[in-house]
Design an enzyme around this catalytic site. Structure first.
Site, PDB file in Angstrom:
ATOM      1  N   GLN A  45      -6.280  -7.486 -33.988  1.00 13.00           N
ATOM      2  CA  GLN A  45      -5.908  -6.801 -35.823  1.00 13.00           C
ATOM      3  C   GLN A  45      -5.595  -8.553 -36.161  1.00 13.00           C
ATOM      4  O   GLN A  45      -6.405  -8.624 -37.428  1.00 13.00           O
ATOM      5  CB  GLN A  45      -5.200  -5.793 -36.211  1.00 13.00           C
ATOM      6  CG  GLN A  45      -4.672  -5.012 -37.594  1.00 13.00           C
ATOM      7  CD  GLN A  45      -5.753  -4.317 -37.671  1.00 13.00           C
ATOM      8  OE1 GLN A  45      -6.727  -4.274 -35.990  1.00 13.00           O
ATOM      9  NE2 GLN A  45      -7.484  -4.144 -38.142  1.00 13.00           N
ATOM     10  N   GLY A  68     -12.743  -9.696 -36.851  1.00  9.78           N
ATOM     11  CA  GLY A  68     -13.588  -9.291 -36.123  1.00  9.78           C
ATOM     12  C   GLY A  68     -13.725 -10.371 -34.310  1.00  9.78           C
ATOM     13  O   GLY A  68     -13.848  -9.896 -33.299  1.00  9.78           O
ATOM     14  N   GLU A 121      -1.907   6.935  -3.208  1.00  6.97           N
ATOM     15  CA  GLU A 121      -3.065   7.446  -2.879  1.00  6.97           C
ATOM     16  C   GLU A 121      -3.996   7.858  -3.266  1.00  6.97           C
ATOM     17  O   GLU A 121      -3.250   8.318  -4.420  1.00  6.97           O
ATOM     18  CB  GLU A 121      -3.013   8.251  -1.913  1.00  6.97           C
ATOM     19  CG  GLU A 121      -2.380   7.620  -0.365  1.00  6.97           C
ATOM     20  CD  GLU A 121      -1.802   8.117   0.884  1.00  6.97           C
ATOM     21  OE1 GLU A 121      -2.505   9.569   0.660  1.00  6.97           O
ATOM     22  OE2 GLU A 121      -1.033   7.861   1.614  1.00  6.97           O
ATOM     23  N   ARG A 174      -6.849 -19.435 -39.978  1.00  7.65           N
ATOM     24  CA  ARG A 174      -8.447 -19.050 -40.997  1.00  7.65           C
ATOM     25  C   ARG A 174      -8.114 -18.120 -42.629  1.00  7.65           C
ATOM     26  O   ARG A 174      -6.920 -18.577 -42.981  1.00  7.65           O
ATOM     27  CB  ARG A 174      -8.260 -17.742 -40.484  1.00  7.65           C
ATOM     28  CG  ARG A 174      -8.804 -16.512 -41.315  1.00  7.65           C
ATOM     29  CD  ARG A 174     -10.269 -16.749 -41.040  1.00  7.65           C
ATOM     30  NE  ARG A 174     -11.176 -15.655 -40.774  1.00  7.65           N
ATOM     31  CZ  ARG A 174     -12.882 -15.586 -41.833  1.00  7.65           C
ATOM     32  NH1 ARG A 174     -13.581 -16.972 -40.953  1.00  7.65           N
ATOM     33  NH2 ARG A 174     -13.320 -15.046 -41.473  1.00  7.65           N
ATOM     34  N   GLU A 205       3.030   0.470 -10.488  1.00  8.35           N
ATOM     35  CA  GLU A 205       4.398   0.351 -10.068  1.00  8.35           C
ATOM     36  C   GLU A 205       5.201   1.152 -10.761  1.00  8.35           C
ATOM     37  O   GLU A 205       6.267   1.462 -11.419  1.00  8.35           O
ATOM     38  CB  GLU A 205       4.839  -0.753 -10.442  1.00  8.35           C
ATOM     39  CG  GLU A 205       4.714  -2.047  -9.758  1.00  8.35           C
ATOM     40  CD  GLU A 205       5.188  -2.893  -9.413  1.00  8.35           C
ATOM     41  OE1 GLU A 205       6.242  -2.687  -9.380  1.00  8.35           O
ATOM     42  OE2 GLU A 205       5.146  -4.053  -8.429  1.00  8.35           O
ATOM     43  N   GLY A 219       0.427  -1.315   0.256  1.00  4.60           N
ATOM     44  CA  GLY A 219       0.401  -0.058  -0.252  1.00  4.60           C
ATOM     45  C   GLY A 219       0.724   1.656   0.081  1.00  4.60           C
ATOM     46  O   GLY A 219       1.136   2.130   1.201  1.00  4.60           O
ATOM     47  N   LEU A 220       1.192   1.894  -1.047  1.00  9.45           N
ATOM     48  CA  LEU A 220       2.228   3.102  -1.329  1.00  9.45           C
ATOM     49  C   LEU A 220       1.118   3.879  -1.615  1.00  9.45           C
ATOM     50  O   LEU A 220       0.698   5.001  -1.491  1.00  9.45           O
ATOM     51  CB  LEU A 220       3.161   2.363  -2.401  1.00  9.45           C
ATOM     52  CG  LEU A 220       3.955   4.161  -2.484  1.00  9.45           C
ATOM     53  CD1 LEU A 220       4.025   4.778  -1.191  1.00  9.45           C
ATOM     54  CD2 LEU A 220       5.005   3.894  -4.195  1.00  9.45           C
ATOM     55  N   TRP A 236      -6.018   1.813  -5.130  1.00 12.92           N
ATOM     56  CA  TRP A 236      -6.058   0.211  -5.964  1.00 12.92           C
ATOM     57  C   TRP A 236      -4.947  -0.532  -5.354  1.00 12.92           C
ATOM     58  O   TRP A 236      -3.334  -0.166  -6.196  1.00 12.92           O
ATOM     59  CB  TRP A 236      -5.543   1.673  -7.205  1.00 12.92           C
ATOM     60  CG  TRP A 236      -6.087   2.429  -8.016  1.00 12.92           C
ATOM     61  CD1 TRP A 236      -6.782   2.317  -8.099  1.00 12.92           C
ATOM     62  CD2 TRP A 236      -5.300   4.112  -7.676  1.00 12.92           C
ATOM     63  NE1 TRP A 236      -7.894   4.073  -8.800  1.00 12.92           N
ATOM     64  CE2 TRP A 236      -6.563   4.998  -8.359  1.00 12.92           C
ATOM     65  CE3 TRP A 236      -4.583   4.991  -7.105  1.00 12.92           C
ATOM     66  CZ2 TRP A 236      -6.179   5.819  -8.174  1.00 12.92           C
ATOM     67  CZ3 TRP A 236      -4.587   6.119  -7.291  1.00 12.92           C
ATOM     68  CH2 TRP A 236      -5.435   6.746  -7.852  1.00 12.92           C
TER      69      TRP A 236
HETATM   70  C1  LIG Z   1      -5.015  -1.741 -11.483  1.00 12.32           C
HETATM   71  C2  LIG Z   1      -4.558  -1.050 -10.267  1.00 12.32           C
HETATM   72  C3  LIG Z   1      -3.727  -1.384  -9.675  1.00 12.32           C
HETATM   73  C4  LIG Z   1      -2.939  -1.258  -8.259  1.00 12.32           C
HETATM   74  N1  LIG Z   1      -1.513  -1.979  -7.693  1.00 12.32           N
HETATM   75  C5  LIG Z   1      -1.223  -0.877  -6.959  1.00 12.32           C
HETATM   76  C6  LIG Z   1      -0.561  -1.267  -5.588  1.00 12.32           C
HETATM   77  O1  LIG Z   1      -0.933  -2.511  -5.496  1.00 12.32           O
HETATM   78  N2  LIG Z   1       0.195  -0.766  -5.001  1.00 12.32           N
HETATM   79  C7  LIG Z   1      -0.701   0.578  -5.105  1.00 12.32           C
HETATM   80  O2  LIG Z   1       0.778   1.177  -3.666  1.00 12.32           O
HETATM   81  N3  LIG Z   1      -0.551   1.259  -6.009  1.00 12.32           N
HETATM   82  C8  LIG Z   1      -1.079   0.124  -6.662  1.00 12.32           C
HETATM   83  N4  LIG Z   1      -1.580   1.052  -7.698  1.00 12.32           N
HETATM   84  C9  LIG Z   1      -1.537   2.481  -8.461  1.00 12.32           C
HETATM   85  C10 LIG Z   1      -0.341   2.892  -9.259  1.00 12.32           C
HETATM   86  O3  LIG Z   1       0.400   2.968  -8.809  1.00 12.32           O
HETATM   87  C11 LIG Z   1      -0.171   4.216  -9.817  1.00 12.32           C
HETATM   88  O4  LIG Z   1      -2.092   4.241 -10.763  1.00 12.32           O
HETATM   89  C12 LIG Z   1       0.089   5.118 -10.210  1.00 12.32           C
HETATM   90  O5  LIG Z   1       1.101   4.631  -9.880  1.00 12.32           O
HETATM   91  C13 LIG Z   1      -0.357   6.963 -11.678  1.00 12.32           C
HETATM   92  O6  LIG Z   1      -0.743   7.206 -10.128  1.00 12.32           O
HETATM   93  P1  LIG Z   1      -2.212   8.316 -10.679  1.00 12.32           P
HETATM   94  O7  LIG Z   1      -3.002   7.294 -10.137  1.00 12.32           O
HETATM   95  O8  LIG Z   1      -2.339   8.928  -8.945  1.00 12.32           O
HETATM   96  O9  LIG Z   1      -1.809   8.839 -11.881  1.00 12.32           O
HETATM   97  P2  LIG Z   1      -1.360  10.294 -11.987  1.00 12.32           P
HETATM   98  O10 LIG Z   1      -0.127  10.061 -10.791  1.00 12.32           O
HETATM   99  O11 LIG Z   1      -1.929  11.105 -11.609  1.00 12.32           O
HETATM  100  O12 LIG Z   1      -0.971  10.318 -12.859  1.00 12.32           O
HETATM  101  C14 LIG Z   1      -1.582  10.719 -14.390  1.00 12.32           C
HETATM  102  C15 LIG Z   1      -0.754  10.552 -15.765  1.00 12.32           C
HETATM  103  O13 LIG Z   1       0.044  12.162 -15.091  1.00 12.32           O
HETATM  104  C16 LIG Z   1       1.198  11.446 -15.471  1.00 12.32           C
HETATM  105  N5  LIG Z   1       2.286  12.418 -14.433  1.00 12.32           N
HETATM  106  C17 LIG Z   1       2.318  12.552 -13.459  1.00 12.32           C
HETATM  107  N6  LIG Z   1       3.446  13.404 -13.570  1.00 12.32           N
HETATM  108  C18 LIG Z   1       4.079  13.404 -14.345  1.00 12.32           C
HETATM  109  C19 LIG Z   1       5.463  13.831 -14.271  1.00 12.32           C
HETATM  110  N7  LIG Z   1       5.865  14.375 -13.411  1.00 12.32           N
HETATM  111  N8  LIG Z   1       5.666  14.008 -15.208  1.00 12.32           N
HETATM  112  C20 LIG Z   1       5.090  13.303 -16.618  1.00 12.32           C
HETATM  113  N9  LIG Z   1       3.949  13.216 -16.455  1.00 12.32           N
HETATM  114  C21 LIG Z   1       3.275  12.742 -14.864  1.00 12.32           C
HETATM  115  C22 LIG Z   1       0.620  10.326 -15.503  1.00 12.32           C
HETATM  116  O14 LIG Z   1       2.351   9.598 -16.579  1.00 12.32           O
HETATM  117  C23 LIG Z   1      -0.363   9.505 -15.828  1.00 12.32           C
HETATM  118  O15 LIG Z   1      -0.352   9.967 -17.270  1.00 12.32           O
HETATM  119  C24 LIG Z   1      -2.237  -0.097  -9.040  1.00 12.32           C
HETATM  120  C25 LIG Z   1      -3.355   1.208  -9.740  1.00 12.32           C
HETATM  121  C26 LIG Z   1      -4.248  -0.255 -10.831  1.00 12.32           C
HETATM  122  C27 LIG Z   1      -5.160   0.824 -11.731  1.00 12.32           C
END
Ligand SMILES: Cc1cc2nc3c(=O)[nH]c(=O)nc-3n(C[C@H](O)[C@H](O)[C@H](O)COP(=O)(O)OP(=O)(O)OC[C@H]3O[C@@H](n4cnc5c(N)ncnc54)[C@H](O)[C@@H]3O)c2cc1C
Length: 388
Positions: free
Chosen positions: A344, A348, A133, A275, A371, A130-131, A162
């Site tokens: 692709q 279909g 938020e 196919r 990650e 859990g990292l 998440w």
């Molecule tokens: C199915 C799923 C499983 C997950 N599992 C875990 C888990 O087990 N533990 C855990 O801790 N987290 C988990 N996560 C969280 C995941 O690691 C985060 O969603 C991810 O790190 C992105 O953070 P965010 O969603 O807040 O996106 P944001 O940080 O809001 O990013 C939105 C967009 O902005 C871009 N962006 C942000 N900052 C910058 C920058 N400085 N420069 C350029 N572009 C930038 C991003 O690349 C992205 O395209 C999970 C997420 C999902 C969807």
């Protein structure tokens, strides 16, 4: 002069290839038959979990001193790759068991390791991480989840978002601010939280695009009191431990991406040979052959990069941050491209649920996001390049 730890004159060792064959057999016999259902019903792949535990592939990275099989980083990647080839959701069982326990392996006291690693090695419990938020995804240092010292323990308040395998895991590595006035990034500590701890509950399962068999939920802490001996590493070291963990585990996401892409390519190869259109098998069209060649070429490049990064993870090389980020970023982009091309190639039939490639394309997308998004991987790579 064979080296079973990684490479034998620039090829994987016999041990690693025997392991691949063993995992592939389990994956095809016991996991693949349930993959579509886990996706369709968004239910945890219990049959996959049971098969992985029965064959000791559920948490292969845990050392023998804790009752594990002590697979090296490359072997762990091969397990994840072969499971992901048939079911990406199931591959998150070994992958997230490594993600959740890696902070302990890197930084915890002997007592914490002795208490929490054996049940995971035995397949009795899973471990989540859990990292993130809701308001602190890429910008992890801006997290708000708080752990306040209270007598001889800690009281947690806040949420984590998440979180993979939340609810089905007994144990959680949770990152929380322990010094709100402290320096950004140095004010966070890591803790083990147990599912049974009072004040710890879960949000509703997220409704996702892919990896639907892997539960993703919020962790909610409301006055959750934990004993003082649950801290992993030193106070203020939490974020450093969390990021060092990701250096190792991004390699496993690269392996997951390679596995998903291989599954899609294998299926597409079978399809184009069967196919027929315009009176011949579509595999006879050069346009199709060029697509297949490009898919296989990119996939093999991704695999080699992941394996080199895994060897660096095993050795703890100084350039692991670069290689972990590069392998994850490259392999996940390849997985997205290869699975899209596989859809692709089926036309279909690729777009409907009768065949697995549409699931694989949806599953591939997450490997570019979690990650650390692939934008963040580029920041990690550039930081290491510019430091040199
Ligand atoms: C199915 C799923 C499983 C997950 N599992 C875990 C888990 O087990 N533990 C855990 O801790 N987290 C988990 N996560 C969280 C995941 O690691 C985060 O969603 C991810 O790190 C992105 O953070 P965010 O969603 O807040 O996106 P944001 O940080 O809001 O990013 C939105 C967009 O902005 C871009 N962006 C942000 N900052 C910058 C920058 N400085 N420069 C350029 N572009 C930038 C991003 O690349 C992205 O395209 C999970 C997420 C999902 C969807």
């Amino acid at each position: 002069m064979s080296n079973n730890k990684g490479f034998d004159f620039f090829r994987t060792s016999e041990d690693h290839e025997e392991l691949r064959a063993a995992v592939r057999a389990v994956a095809e016999d016991k996991i693949a038959p349930h993959a579509a259902e886990a996706d369709e019903t968004a239910s945890f792949p219990q049959a996959g979990y049971d098969a992985l535990v029965a064959s000791d592939f559920h948490a292969p990275h845990i050392g023998q001193e804790y009752g594990g099989v002590g697979a090296d980083a490359l072997a762990t990647c091969i397990v994840i790759e072969e499971v992901a080839r048939v079911c990406a959701s199931s591959s998150l069982i070994p992958a997230v068991n490594k993600l959740g326990t890696m902070p302990l392996i890197l930084a915890a006291s002997d007592e914490i390791k002795a208490k929490y690693l054996p049940p995971v090695a035995a397949g009795e419990s899973m471990f989540a991480y859990g990292l993130s938020e809701r308001e602190a995804g890429s910008d992890t240092a801006s997290m708000r989840c708080r752990a306040r010292a209270d007598g001889d323990g800690w009281v947690l308040n806040g949420q984590k978002s998440w979180i993979t395998n939340a609810g089905v895991s007994d144990f959680y590595t949770v990152l929380a601010v322990t010094d709100p006035d402290g320096k950004r990034g140095r004010n966070v500590s890591a803790f083990v939280v147990e599912k049974a701890d009072a004040g710890f509950t879960f949000g509703d399962p997220e409704r996702k695009m892919g990896i639907k068999g892997s539960p993703t939920r919020e962790l909610i802490f409301q006055g959750c009191r934990i004993p003082g001996d649950r801290m992993v590493g030193a106070p203020g070291e939490g974020l450093k431990i969390a990021l060092a963990t990701l250096d190792h585990t991004r390699v496993t996401i690269g392996a997951q991406a390679v596995g998903i892409a291989q599954g899609a390519l294998d299926f597409a190869l079978g399809y184009v040979k069967e196919r027929s259109q315009f009176g011949k098998h579509i595999s006879e069209f050069q346009g199709i052959q060029f697509m297949l060649a490009d898919m296989a070429m990119k996939l093999e490049a991704a695999r080699q990069m992941v394996y080199v990064a895994a060897a660096k993870s095993e050795r703890g090389d100084a350039d692991l941050s670069f290689f972990g980020a590069a392998a994850k970023c490259f392999a996940s982009d390849v997985a997205m491209a290869v699975t899209t091309d596989a859809v692709q190639l089926l036309g279909g039939a690729g777009y409907v649920k009768d065949y697995p490639v549409e699931r694989m394309m949806r599953d591939a997308k997450i490997t570019q996001i979690y990650e650390g998004t692939n934008q963040i991987q580029r920041i990690v790579m550039a930081r290491q390049l510019l430091k040199a």
